[in-house]
Design a protein around this motif. Structure first.
Motif, mmCIF file in Angstrom:
data_model
loop_
_atom_site.group_PDB
_atom_site.id
_atom_site.type_symbol
_atom_site.label_atom_id
_atom_site.label_comp_id
_atom_site.label_asym_id
_atom_site.label_seq_id
_atom_site.Cartn_x
_atom_site.Cartn_y
_atom_site.Cartn_z
ATOM 1 N N SER A 31 0.860 -1.232 0.029
ATOM 2 C CA SER A 31 -0.026 -0.196 -0.065
ATOM 3 C C SER A 31 0.877 1.105 0.070
ATOM 4 O O SER A 31 1.990 1.474 0.806
ATOM 5 N N ARG A 32 0.721 2.243 -0.937
ATOM 6 C CA ARG A 32 1.298 3.451 -0.850
ATOM 7 C C ARG A 32 0.966 4.199 0.276
ATOM 8 O O ARG A 32 1.789 4.845 0.951
ATOM 9 N N GLU A 33 -0.309 4.117 0.703
ATOM 10 C CA GLU A 33 -0.550 5.098 1.716
ATOM 11 C C GLU A 33 -0.640 4.627 3.109
ATOM 12 O O GLU A 33 -0.547 3.269 3.132
ATOM 13 N N THR A 34 -0.680 5.191 4.202
ATOM 14 C CA THR A 34 -0.450 4.732 5.590
ATOM 15 C C THR A 34 -2.040 4.410 5.706
ATOM 16 O O THR A 34 -2.716 5.513 6.098
ATOM 17 N N GLU A 35 -2.322 3.178 5.786
ATOM 18 C CA GLU A 35 -4.073 2.756 5.891
ATOM 19 C C GLU A 35 -4.331 2.693 7.618
ATOM 20 O O GLU A 35 -3.270 2.432 8.209
ATOM 21 N N VAL A 36 -5.515 2.746 7.992
ATOM 22 C CA VAL A 36 -5.940 2.553 9.040
ATOM 23 C C VAL A 36 -5.860 0.920 9.167
ATOM 24 O O VAL A 36 -6.105 0.374 8.399
ATOM 25 N N GLY A 37 -5.228 0.541 10.409
ATOM 26 C CA GLY A 37 -5.232 -0.881 10.527
ATOM 27 C C GLY A 37 -3.464 -1.149 10.466
ATOM 28 O O GLY A 37 -3.133 -2.302 11.017
ATOM 29 N N SER A 38 -2.612 -0.140 9.741
ATOM 30 C CA SER A 38 -1.184 -0.337 9.884
ATOM 31 C C SER A 38 -0.493 -0.774 11.227
ATOM 32 O O SER A 38 -1.018 0.132 12.026
ATOM 33 N N VAL A 39 -0.025 -1.793 11.402
ATOM 34 C CA VAL A 39 0.501 -1.970 12.904
ATOM 35 C C VAL A 39 1.980 -2.602 12.665
ATOM 36 O O VAL A 39 2.162 -3.369 12.209
ATOM 37 N N PHE A 40 2.656 -2.119 13.768
ATOM 38 C CA PHE A 40 3.905 -2.983 14.068
ATOM 39 C C PHE A 40 3.725 -4.403 14.389
ATOM 40 O O PHE A 40 2.901 -4.957 15.141
ATOM 41 N N VAL A 41 4.513 -5.323 13.546
ATOM 42 C CA VAL A 41 4.120 -6.732 13.964
ATOM 43 C C VAL A 41 5.190 -7.106 15.062
ATOM 44 O O VAL A 41 6.208 -7.141 15.181
ATOM 45 N N SER A 42 4.226 -7.474 16.030
ATOM 46 C CA SER A 42 5.063 -7.775 17.387
ATOM 47 C C SER A 42 4.916 -9.003 18.103
ATOM 48 O O SER A 42 5.592 -9.500 18.858
ATOM 49 N N ASN A 43 3.949 -10.138 17.169
ATOM 50 C CA ASN A 43 3.874 -11.253 17.584
ATOM 51 C C ASN A 43 3.483 -12.012 16.666
ATOM 52 O O ASN A 43 2.875 -11.755 15.562
ATOM 53 N N GLU A 274 -10.946 9.400 13.207
ATOM 54 C CA GLU A 274 -11.224 10.617 12.516
ATOM 55 C C GLU A 274 -11.159 10.354 11.118
ATOM 56 O O GLU A 274 -12.301 10.641 10.441
ATOM 57 N N ILE A 275 -10.253 9.172 10.608
ATOM 58 C CA ILE A 275 -10.315 9.045 9.267
ATOM 59 C C ILE A 275 -11.612 8.244 8.904
ATOM 60 O O ILE A 275 -12.071 8.504 7.678
ATOM 61 N N LEU A 276 -11.806 7.165 9.745
ATOM 62 C CA LEU A 276 -12.868 6.321 9.476
ATOM 63 C C LEU A 276 -14.220 6.956 9.407
ATOM 64 O O LEU A 276 -15.198 6.579 8.766
#
Length: 462
Positions: A31-43, A274-276
């Motif tokens: 994805s080019r844009e930073t989407e809602v749901g983007s998250v650091f993979v921690s586990n 806010e975005i959603l």
């Protein structure tokens, strides 16, 4: 703010936020844009596969003798803040009074005490202790001294290799820093995030640059073993000019190590809602290409200032070796007791999370029950994948480590994934190791779903 295990986060997605496509943390769709749901993979496996029905596996593993070859660590979640940042999705509280904080800390000690009595934990030494949040430095010196004295009487950490402590600059005084030093903290993690007041205000940070510059001399005077500064590339309102200035000023602060994260939009943040809700009023979040360029610029400048890469996010001084015991232990499957509301633990391959709301957490401990909420027992192959993807964040892994520990040649078992990433210029392969290129290092979290089992791909992550 340390994103190695997502401990203390509110990892339950708002039921009103409907996901209509796979989350970035479980798919390799670029994805080019930073989407809602983007998250650091921690586990791994994804948290959405954990359930209350699996809690009996926790009871069983806690009753079992420990693996004496496995290290043990303690995470203490202090969920209080002066203000909630607009990008934050931790479980934090900004409205608790002194009495409520004291009640919570009393029960935090009780939780540690309950763990100290189970077969899997009793008499085991702690290799590391981590105070995370929230804002551990939010609580008073008196509360902190009392908390630590009681905790040490239950579970000693005199032999711990690391005691890490997260701080927000505006909560620190000289006397509080002295207390933090006296309780045995070795690594102080200062949540600077940015050195531009306009950016800090826009993103809801509680502190100002004036407060950062006020506390830095105090910290240096106390000679902590390690001062780490956290930065975030791509905060709302950031520009090339402001980011370059933040990087330069960070070097001038002379930390022992620097951590750079790229701005994400997990569910349940102010910005994501806010975005959603189409209520973002023209707010723009930097795209991934821009954030990676800013991240790379920071790493290049830090290298010129005599720092070296320690992981995809962290650089350390060449002249003063720094260590991240907590990070390395967790990424190598050490046992971890995550205490406090919403915290995460893992013991002998069983992962579990505490109850995520204040009342349930309090009520459970008031009746002398561990406040367990959901769990997942992992298979041998899942343990392997978890270690492999987390250790890839270090920038290089040894194939012999996985052959000796799991009896698996990862270059053969995951040949298609590694070959694909090599062909994309993300990494290089040799017989005994995998090395990420700078291109791969800057987007490592987006590469990791390549190695997920098919049942976990394109799923909800949290």
């Amino acid at each position: 703010m340390e994103y190695y295990t997502v401990l203390g986060r509110n990892n339950t997605m708002d039921k009103n936020l409907e996901v209509t496509k796979p989350e970035p943390a479980t798919t390799r769709n670029e994805s080019r844009e930073t989407e809602v749901g983007s998250v650091f993979v921690s586990n791994y496996p994804p948290y959405s596969f954990w359930s209350e029905e699996n809690l009996p596996t926790v009871e069983n593993v806690l009753k079992s003798p420990p693996n004496i070859d496995t290290d043990l660590g303690l995470y203490l979640h202090i969920p209080f803040c002066r203000k909630r940042c607009k990008f934050c999705y931790f479980r934090v509280y900004v409205d608790k009074n002194s009495s409520e904080i004291e009640t919570y800390l009393d029960l935090l000690v009780k939780e540690v005490e309950l763990y100290s009595q189970v077969e899997a934990v009793k008499r085991r030494p702690l290799k590391f202790v981590y105070f995370g949040g929230g804002t551990p430095s939010y609580i008073s010196s008196r509360h902190l001294e009392q908390l630590v004295a009681r905790l040490k009487s239950v579970m000693s950490w005199e032999s711990a290799q690391e005691v890490a402590f997260e701080c927000e600059p505006g909560t620190l005084t000289q006397s509080k820093l002295q207390t933090i030093r006296e309780i045995g903290v070795t690594r102080l993690s200062l949540g600077v995030e940015n050195l531009n007041d306009t950016v800090l205000v826009e993103n809801g940070r509680a502190h100002s640059t004036k407060e950062i510059y006020r506390v830095i001399p105090w910290i240096h005077d106390l000679e902590f073993d390690q001062l780490n500064i956290d930065l975030i590339a791509g905060m709302v309102g950031e520009t090339w000019e402001s980011w370059k200035d933040t990087v330069k000023r960070t070097i001038d602060l002379d930390p022992d190590s620097i951590t750079v994260y790229q701005m994400e939009l997990p569910f349940n943040t102010v910005y994501s809602k806010e975005i959603l809700g189409n209520d973002n009023s023209g707010m723009q979040v930097a795209n991934w290409k821009t954030k990676r360029e800013w991240h790379n610029f920071a790493f290049e400048q830090f290298e010129l200032a005599d720092y070296r890469i320690s992981s995809a996010y962290t650089m350390v001084k060449k002249t003063k070796p720094s260590h991240f015991v907590y990070r390395d232990a967790v990424w190598h499957s050490s046992d971890l007791l995550g205490t406090g509301v919403a915290s995460f633990s893992h013991v002998n391959g069983v992962h579990f999370q505490n109850l995520t709301d204040w009342k349930s957490y309090i009520d459970s401990l008031d009746t002398n029950r561990l406040p367990l909420g959901r769990a997942l027992a992992t298979s041998k192959s899942e343990k392997l994948v978890r270690e492999m993807i987390l250790q890839l964040k270090l920038g290089r892994i040894k194939t012999t480590y996985f052959l000796e520990k799991f009896g698996v040649n990862i270059l053969e078992e995951f040949a298609s994934g590694y070959n694909r990433l090599r062909d994309e210029g993300m990494l290089t392969l040799s017989e005994d190791q995998v090395i990420l290129t700078r291109k791969g290092l800057l987007q490592v979290d987006q590469l990791l779903p390549e190695f997920y089992d098919m049942k976990y791909r394109n799923s909800r992550y949290t």
